[in-house]
Scaffold this motif. Structure first.
Motif, PDB file in Angstrom:
ATOM      1  N   GLY A  16       0.784  -1.227   0.000  1.00 57.82           N
ATOM      2  CA  GLY A  16       0.000   0.000   0.000  1.00 57.82           C
ATOM      3  C   GLY A  16       0.817   1.279   0.000  1.00 57.82           C
ATOM      4  O   GLY A  16       0.433   2.263   0.642  1.00 57.82           O
ATOM      5  N   LEU A  17       1.914   1.316  -0.732  1.00 59.10           N
ATOM      6  CA  LEU A  17       2.758   2.506  -0.736  1.00 59.10           C
ATOM      7  C   LEU A  17       2.090   3.702  -1.402  1.00 59.10           C
ATOM      8  O   LEU A  17       2.451   4.843  -1.116  1.00 59.10           O
ATOM      9  N   ASP A  18       1.123   3.454  -2.283  1.00 58.05           N
ATOM     10  CA  ASP A  18       0.423   4.586  -2.890  1.00 58.05           C
ATOM     11  C   ASP A  18      -0.294   5.440  -1.848  1.00 58.05           C
ATOM     12  O   ASP A  18      -0.588   6.612  -2.097  1.00 58.05           O
ATOM     13  N   ASP A  19      -0.567   4.859  -0.677  1.00 57.53           N
ATOM     14  CA  ASP A  19      -1.212   5.636   0.385  1.00 57.53           C
ATOM     15  C   ASP A  19      -0.321   6.779   0.864  1.00 57.53           C
ATOM     16  O   ASP A  19      -0.810   7.741   1.473  1.00 57.53           O
ATOM     17  N   TYR A  86      10.143  14.217  -7.922  1.00 58.58           N
ATOM     18  CA  TYR A  86      11.288  13.970  -8.795  1.00 58.58           C
ATOM     19  C   TYR A  86      11.689  12.501  -8.742  1.00 58.58           C
ATOM     20  O   TYR A  86      11.984  11.885  -9.775  1.00 58.58           O
ATOM     21  N   GLY A  87      11.695  11.920  -7.557  1.00 54.34           N
ATOM     22  CA  GLY A  87      12.034  10.504  -7.430  1.00 54.34           C
ATOM     23  C   GLY A  87      11.066   9.612  -8.170  1.00 54.34           C
ATOM     24  O   GLY A  87      11.470   8.654  -8.844  1.00 54.34           O
ATOM     25  N   LEU A  88       9.787   9.901  -8.073  1.00 51.42           N
ATOM     26  CA  LEU A  88       8.787   9.117  -8.796  1.00 51.42           C
ATOM     27  C   LEU A  88       9.016   9.189 -10.301  1.00 51.42           C
ATOM     28  O   LEU A  88       8.870   8.196 -11.014  1.00 51.42           O
ATOM     29  N   TYR A 255      20.559  10.588  -5.418  1.00 52.60           N
ATOM     30  CA  TYR A 255      19.215  10.456  -4.853  1.00 52.60           C
ATOM     31  C   TYR A 255      18.238   9.952  -5.914  1.00 52.60           C
ATOM     32  O   TYR A 255      17.412   9.077  -5.651  1.00 52.60           O
ATOM     33  N   GLY A 256      18.342  10.483  -7.137  1.00 51.50           N
ATOM     34  CA  GLY A 256      17.463  10.013  -8.202  1.00 51.50           C
ATOM     35  C   GLY A 256      17.697   8.561  -8.546  1.00 51.50           C
ATOM     36  O   GLY A 256      16.763   7.830  -8.909  1.00 51.50           O
ATOM     37  N   ILE A 257      18.952   8.108  -8.432  1.00 54.97           N
ATOM     38  CA  ILE A 257      19.270   6.707  -8.700  1.00 54.97           C
ATOM     39  C   ILE A 257      18.601   5.792  -7.684  1.00 54.97           C
ATOM     40  O   ILE A 257      18.183   4.669  -8.016  1.00 54.97           O
ATOM     41  N   VAL A 258      18.496   6.234  -6.437  1.00 58.59           N
ATOM     42  CA  VAL A 258      17.840   5.426  -5.401  1.00 58.59           C
ATOM     43  C   VAL A 258      16.442   5.029  -5.866  1.00 58.59           C
ATOM     44  O   VAL A 258      16.005   3.878  -5.693  1.00 58.59           O
ATOM     45  N   TRP A 259      15.742   5.974  -6.468  1.00 63.32           N
ATOM     46  CA  TRP A 259      14.413   5.695  -7.026  1.00 63.32           C
ATOM     47  C   TRP A 259      14.512   4.943  -8.351  1.00 63.32           C
ATOM     48  O   TRP A 259      13.789   3.969  -8.591  1.00 63.32           O
ATOM     49  N   VAL A 307      11.549   0.727  -2.607  1.00 59.59           N
ATOM     50  CA  VAL A 307      10.710   1.900  -2.890  1.00 59.59           C
ATOM     51  C   VAL A 307      10.369   2.628  -1.590  1.00 59.59           C
ATOM     52  O   VAL A 307      10.369   3.867  -1.536  1.00 59.59           O
ATOM     53  N   LEU A 308      10.097   1.874  -0.530  1.00 60.39           N
ATOM     54  CA  LEU A 308       9.811   2.500   0.763  1.00 60.39           C
ATOM     55  C   LEU A 308      11.021   3.285   1.261  1.00 60.39           C
ATOM     56  O   LEU A 308      10.882   4.407   1.783  1.00 60.39           O
ATOM     57  N   LEU A 309      12.218   2.729   1.097  1.00 59.44           N
ATOM     58  CA  LEU A 309      13.430   3.457   1.476  1.00 59.44           C
ATOM     59  C   LEU A 309      13.563   4.739   0.661  1.00 59.44           C
ATOM     60  O   LEU A 309      13.884   5.807   1.210  1.00 59.44           O
ATOM     61  N   ALA A 310      13.298   4.663  -0.632  1.00 53.74           N
ATOM     62  CA  ALA A 310      13.370   5.857  -1.475  1.00 53.74           C
ATOM     63  C   ALA A 310      12.365   6.911  -1.016  1.00 53.74           C
ATOM     64  O   ALA A 310      12.685   8.107  -0.954  1.00 53.74           O
ATOM     65  N   HIS A 311      11.143   6.479  -0.698  1.00 51.95           N
ATOM     66  CA  HIS A 311      10.135   7.418  -0.166  1.00 51.95           C
ATOM     67  C   HIS A 311      10.658   8.110   1.090  1.00 51.95           C
ATOM     68  O   HIS A 311      10.533   9.336   1.239  1.00 51.95           O
TER      69      HIS A 311
END
Length: 395
Positions: A16-19, A86-88, A255-259, A307-311
């Protein structure tokens, strides 16, 4: 709560990361996803096989129109998006191909970011609006043929000649180099390391393209040759001296690479999941075998943890509390896990996994470059090691 109705399980978003995303975040993500699906995915296998990125200037202008270039910067035609947005965008671009995300990262997080943060008002007004629109492509010259992980040892020099600067040296593995209209070049001076805004039509500047790559094939990679390039006094970035300048730019790009790495991982996972459900062996779908389900489960766990870490890191960047060591944490983990996901996905696809009809091997080979550039595994391990122990083990 008794009697409550749980939402259905979504295999594409199992935790549920979209939340965590606001409507504005979802709008950015969906815009970039649609653009990539329309303009990149139908052609990327052909571009990769040919080792070229045709129409790069048109692609850059399209990316400018959707606000993807320098999107986390403010003013001068930039979108002023959040770090999470930007990450997304990076995730969606790299789900298409790492080369496309690299084009955007170098443009926005390296070349534009350097000018935005360290440039004069005149430099910002001259370059940033055109770069944000994709009318001018930028590149970033730091790495040298003999000096990759140790930029402090660079040999490119800028010397004063009257009021002018004269640059001499070489840079290597420069994304966008041969199509760039402007290069941000870092050079050693008597005052320390300085950054210079170099129009690529300056006499003595050339950017021969690097061929014969087996990774990032749908990307322009070049050498920069500076043979006595003469620049006016106001070409220097006035607001920084020393390695703090280029390293802060690299932090923004990392940072962008993390995503982005999680985009490549997602694409490979989705290909493996679809294949496992549809491909039959021994009278039933591959997805019906315990070993295949174990692989899919492990891939999904690492993908969505990444993805959670990137968020989390994105929220810290938006709050102004993100440290460079934390970016190293994210790049080290997410790129390594993304490569492992791609390799596991390949085993599910079997021999078909090496075919460009599927994205898996393309992503895997691209990620071998992503693993190295903007800080190798070893460099990020040492960054974290120093932060954990207080002991510098770089030398």
């Amino acid at each position: 709560m008794k009697g409550s109705t749980l939402p259905p399980f979504d295999p594409s978003d199992p935790i549920g990361l979209d939340d965590l995303l606001a409507p504005e975040d979802l709008a950015v993500r969906d815009t970039v996803r649609r653009w990539a699906a329309d303009r990149v995915l139908p052609h990327i296998a052909q571009w990769y096989e040919a080792g070229e990125l045709p129409g790069i200037r048109e692609l850059a202008q399209e990316l400018g129109r959707i606000g993807a270039l320098g999107m986390s910067l403010t003013g001068y035609g930039c979108a002023g998006a959040t770090a999470v947005q930007y990450g997304l965008a990076c995730l969606e671009l790299e789900a298409a191909d790492s080369g496309i995300r690299s084009l955007v990262s170098v443009q926005g997080s390296l070349a534009m970011y350097a000018i935005h943060r360290f440039g004069s008002e005149e430099q910002k007004r001259e370059w940033l609006p055109r770069m944000a629109a994709g009318e001018v492509i930028g590149c970033f010259g730091l790495t040298e043929p003999d000096h990759g992980s140790d930029p402090a040892a660079m040999t490119t020099r800028a010397e004063r000649d009257g009021t002018d600067w004269v640059l001499t040296g070489r840079k290597m593995w420069i994304t966008n180099g041969s199509v760039a209209g402007v290069a941000v070049v870092w050079a050693r001076t008597d005052e320390g390391i300085r950054g210079f805004v170099v129009p690529t039509d300056a006499p003595g500047f050339s950017a021969p393209e690097i061929k014969h790559k087996w990774s990032l094939r749908a990307s322009v990679t070049s050498e920069l040759v500076l043979d006595g390039v003469r620049l006016p006094a106001d070409a220097v970035l006035p607001e920084v001296t020393g390695l703090r300048g280029p390293l802060s730019c690299l932090s923004h790009a990392r940072y962008g690479i993390v995503w982005g790495a999680m985009g490549a991982a997602r694409s490979s996972f989705e290909a493996a999941l679809e294949y496992a459900v549809s491909r039959e062996q021994f009278g039933k779908p591959l997805a019906g075998f315990q070993l295949t389900q174990a692989k899919l489960a492990d891939m999904a766990v690492e993908l969505h943890k990444g993805v959670l870490l990137a968020h989390h890191l994105g929220r810290r960047m938006d709050a102004g509390t993100l440290r460079p060591e934390q970016i190293s944490f994210g790049k080290l983990n997410n790129v390594r896990e993304a490569i492992d996901i791609c390799r596991t996905a390949r085993t599910i696809l079997g021999a078909n996994g090496i075919s460009l009809e599927y994205p898996v091997m393309r992503h895997a080979t691209n990620l071998e470059s992503v693993l190295t550039y903007e800080g190798t595994v070893e460099m990020h391990q040492l960054v974290l090691g120093k932060a954990l122990t207080g002991v510098d083990a770089f030398r």
